[in-house]
Design an enzyme around this catalytic site. Structure first.
Site, PDB file in Angstrom:
ATOM      1  N   ASN A   9      53.543  42.028-122.399  1.00 52.33           N
ATOM      2  CA  ASN A   9      52.008  42.208-121.979  1.00 52.33           C
ATOM      3  C   ASN A   9      52.066  43.550-121.212  1.00 52.33           C
ATOM      4  O   ASN A   9      52.515  43.827-120.252  1.00 52.33           O
ATOM      5  CB  ASN A   9      51.745  41.224-121.258  1.00 52.33           C
ATOM      6  CG  ASN A   9      50.361  41.426-120.454  1.00 52.33           C
ATOM      7  OD1 ASN A   9      49.532  42.289-120.916  1.00 52.33           O
ATOM      8  ND2 ASN A   9      49.856  40.667-119.512  1.00 52.33           N
ATOM      9  N   LYS A  11      49.602  44.921-120.425  1.00 52.06           N
ATOM     10  CA  LYS A  11      48.130  45.239-119.255  1.00 52.06           C
ATOM     11  C   LYS A  11      47.686  46.401-119.635  1.00 52.06           C
ATOM     12  O   LYS A  11      47.438  47.040-120.583  1.00 52.06           O
ATOM     13  CB  LYS A  11      48.922  45.072-118.067  1.00 52.06           C
ATOM     14  CG  LYS A  11      49.492  43.678-117.736  1.00 52.06           C
ATOM     15  CD  LYS A  11      50.112  43.337-116.400  1.00 52.06           C
ATOM     16  CE  LYS A  11      50.882  42.229-116.283  1.00 52.06           C
ATOM     17  NZ  LYS A  11      51.459  41.912-114.977  1.00 52.06           N
ATOM     18  N   HIS A  89      45.217  34.776-118.284  1.00 46.02           N
ATOM     19  CA  HIS A  89      46.277  35.553-117.372  1.00 46.02           C
ATOM     20  C   HIS A  89      45.835  35.367-115.893  1.00 46.02           C
ATOM     21  O   HIS A  89      44.534  35.508-115.756  1.00 46.02           O
ATOM     22  CB  HIS A  89      46.400  37.054-117.990  1.00 46.02           C
ATOM     23  CG  HIS A  89      47.681  37.780-117.476  1.00 46.02           C
ATOM     24  ND1 HIS A  89      47.641  38.218-116.092  1.00 46.02           N
ATOM     25  CD2 HIS A  89      48.885  37.594-117.794  1.00 46.02           C
ATOM     26  CE1 HIS A  89      48.835  38.652-115.754  1.00 46.02           C
ATOM     27  NE2 HIS A  89      49.469  38.428-116.966  1.00 46.02           N
ATOM     28  N   GLU A  91      45.816  37.666-113.759  1.00 49.14           N
ATOM     29  CA  GLU A  91      44.864  38.835-113.378  1.00 49.14           C
ATOM     30  C   GLU A  91      43.600  38.696-113.771  1.00 49.14           C
ATOM     31  O   GLU A  91      42.653  39.134-113.135  1.00 49.14           O
ATOM     32  CB  GLU A  91      45.575  40.219-114.089  1.00 49.14           C
ATOM     33  CG  GLU A  91      46.774  40.686-113.121  1.00 49.14           C
ATOM     34  CD  GLU A  91      47.912  41.109-114.090  1.00 49.14           C
ATOM     35  OE1 GLU A  91      47.686  41.774-114.987  1.00 49.14           O
ATOM     36  OE2 GLU A  91      48.925  41.047-113.472  1.00 49.14           O
ATOM     37  N   GLU A 160      53.397  31.358-115.496  1.00 49.19           N
ATOM     38  CA  GLU A 160      53.495  32.418-114.546  1.00 49.19           C
ATOM     39  C   GLU A 160      53.022  32.254-113.484  1.00 49.19           C
ATOM     40  O   GLU A 160      51.910  32.397-112.804  1.00 49.19           O
ATOM     41  CB  GLU A 160      52.686  33.846-115.380  1.00 49.19           C
ATOM     42  CG  GLU A 160      53.147  34.066-116.909  1.00 49.19           C
ATOM     43  CD  GLU A 160      52.566  35.462-117.048  1.00 49.19           C
ATOM     44  OE1 GLU A 160      53.476  36.178-117.537  1.00 49.19           O
ATOM     45  OE2 GLU A 160      51.337  35.834-116.945  1.00 49.19           O
ATOM     46  N   GLY A 166      55.130  40.931-111.103  1.00 52.55           N
ATOM     47  CA  GLY A 166      55.075  42.297-110.450  1.00 52.55           C
ATOM     48  C   GLY A 166      55.671  42.468-109.213  1.00 52.55           C
ATOM     49  O   GLY A 166      55.645  43.507-108.564  1.00 52.55           O
ATOM     50  N   SER A 206      58.280  38.991-113.494  1.00 50.56           N
ATOM     51  CA  SER A 206      59.520  39.734-112.970  1.00 50.56           C
ATOM     52  C   SER A 206      60.813  39.354-113.761  1.00 50.56           C
ATOM     53  O   SER A 206      61.771  39.261-113.455  1.00 50.56           O
ATOM     54  CB  SER A 206      59.819  39.534-111.632  1.00 50.56           C
ATOM     55  OG  SER A 206      58.731  40.105-110.733  1.00 50.56           O
ATOM     56  N   GLY A 227      55.749  41.755-118.271  1.00 52.72           N
ATOM     57  CA  GLY A 227      54.887  42.836-118.112  1.00 52.72           C
ATOM     58  C   GLY A 227      55.773  44.042-117.662  1.00 52.72           C
ATOM     59  O   GLY A 227      56.168  44.738-118.657  1.00 52.72           O
TER      60      GLY A 227
HETATM   61  P1  13P Z   1      55.779  41.206-114.543  1.00 54.66           P
HETATM   62  O1  13P Z   1      57.018  40.956-115.729  1.00 54.66           O
HETATM   63  O2  13P Z   1      55.631  42.650-114.420  1.00 54.66           O
HETATM   64  O3  13P Z   1      56.298  40.616-113.396  1.00 54.66           O
HETATM   65  O4  13P Z   1      54.435  40.698-115.216  1.00 54.66           O
HETATM   66  C1  13P Z   1      54.187  39.459-115.650  1.00 54.66           C
HETATM   67  C2  13P Z   1      53.112  39.149-116.362  1.00 54.66           C
HETATM   68  O5  13P Z   1      52.214  39.141-115.783  1.00 54.66           O
HETATM   69  C3  13P Z   1      52.955  39.180-117.876  1.00 54.66           C
HETATM   70  O6  13P Z   1      52.047  38.577-118.373  1.00 54.66           O
END
Ligand code: 13P
Length: 248
Positions: A9, A11, A89, A91, A160, A166, A206, A227
């Site tokens: 992803n 983003k 998601h 976010e 997640e 992140g 992560s 991500g």
């Molecule tokens: P990270 O791998 O950067 O932690 O992000 C995970 C994520 O939100 C994937 O959709």
């Protein structure tokens, strides 16, 4: 048999170099998905055409057309032959205040058009600290999946935990597995044991080339939604490579 899926992803970012990802996807027997920002979907679809890399979308609206400024119709995605769509998601839920009810409408629309939703669920740090993580995830699943009767096989779930996104704080493989098993049990109580045992459940938060192997060793972890580590072509290719070997 559930196939391993490694999804990136992006983003609101772009990958530095997609070539190693295409190369790695083509030689490993797992599914690979990249999920770029909307405006780059067509370009990335062209760049990956003829390869084994699937391209997905980060969101969609539950209406097909009309006065919805800034939204993306699922029909536009279908026109680009985009099949996978991330829904709910964290976010989207936390920054853009999407509700479980909206996510449920999107799930129904996505499935009714024969597309594959990747439904994201997960608790915040405060919810885990107060030991409410299972109730939260159970509710997210119940509302998002309520009212769905068709194309159940197309559904993918991504667990997640918000505190792991992140932050560099991956859930331990045991903690992730406990939640994946819990999610599979919830799916079983909604759709029955057969559908539940066939459903792909990804872990996200992560994930990178150092922790993917131990996560994939767990019975109920079928892949990852990544991500940060999906933005460096070489790094993401390394994850695909390791997942390919774990699959043998
Ligand atoms: P990270 O791998 O950067 O932690 O992000 C995970 C994520 O939100 C994937 O959709």
């Amino acid at each position: 048999m559930r196939r391993i899926l490694i999804a990136g992803n992006w983003k609101m970012n772009l990958i530095d170099n997609i070539a190693p990802v295409i190369e790695s996807a083509d030689k490993n027997n797992i599914d690979v998905l990249v999920i770029p920002p909307f405006v780059y979907l067509e370009r990335i679809a062209i760049m990956t055409s003829g390869s084994k890399v699937f391209v997905g979308a980060q969101n969609m609206y539950f209406q097909e057309k009309g006065p919805f400024t800034g939204e993306t119709s699922p029909l536009f995605l279908k026109e680009l032959k985009i099949n996978h769509v991330l829904l709910g998601h964290s976010e989207r839920r936390h920054i853009f205040k999407e509700t479980d009810e909206e996510i449920s409408l999107k799930m129904q629309k996505c499935l009714s058009l024969g597309m594959t939703p990747i439904l994201c669920v997960g608790e915040t740090e405060a919810e885990r600290m107060s030991n409410r993580h299972k109730v939260i995830v159970e509710n997210q699943l119940k509302i998002a999946l309520g009212g769905i009767e068709n194309n159940l096989k197309n559904i993918i779930i991504a667990y997640e935990p918000v505190w792991a996104i992140g932050t560099g704080n991956t859930a331990t493989p045991n903690d992730a597995e406990e939640m994946h098993l819990f999610i599979r049990e919830q799916i079983s109580s909604i759709f029955g044991r057969k559908i539940s045992s066939e459903m792909v459940i990804l872990y996200g938060g992560s994930v990178n080339d150092e922790n993917i192997k131990d996560l994939l060793r767990k019975d109920n972890i079928d892949g990852a939604l990544i991500g940060g580590a999906s933005l460096k072509g070489e790094k993401f290719a390394a994850v695909i490579e390791i997942a390919g070997k774990t699959n043998i």
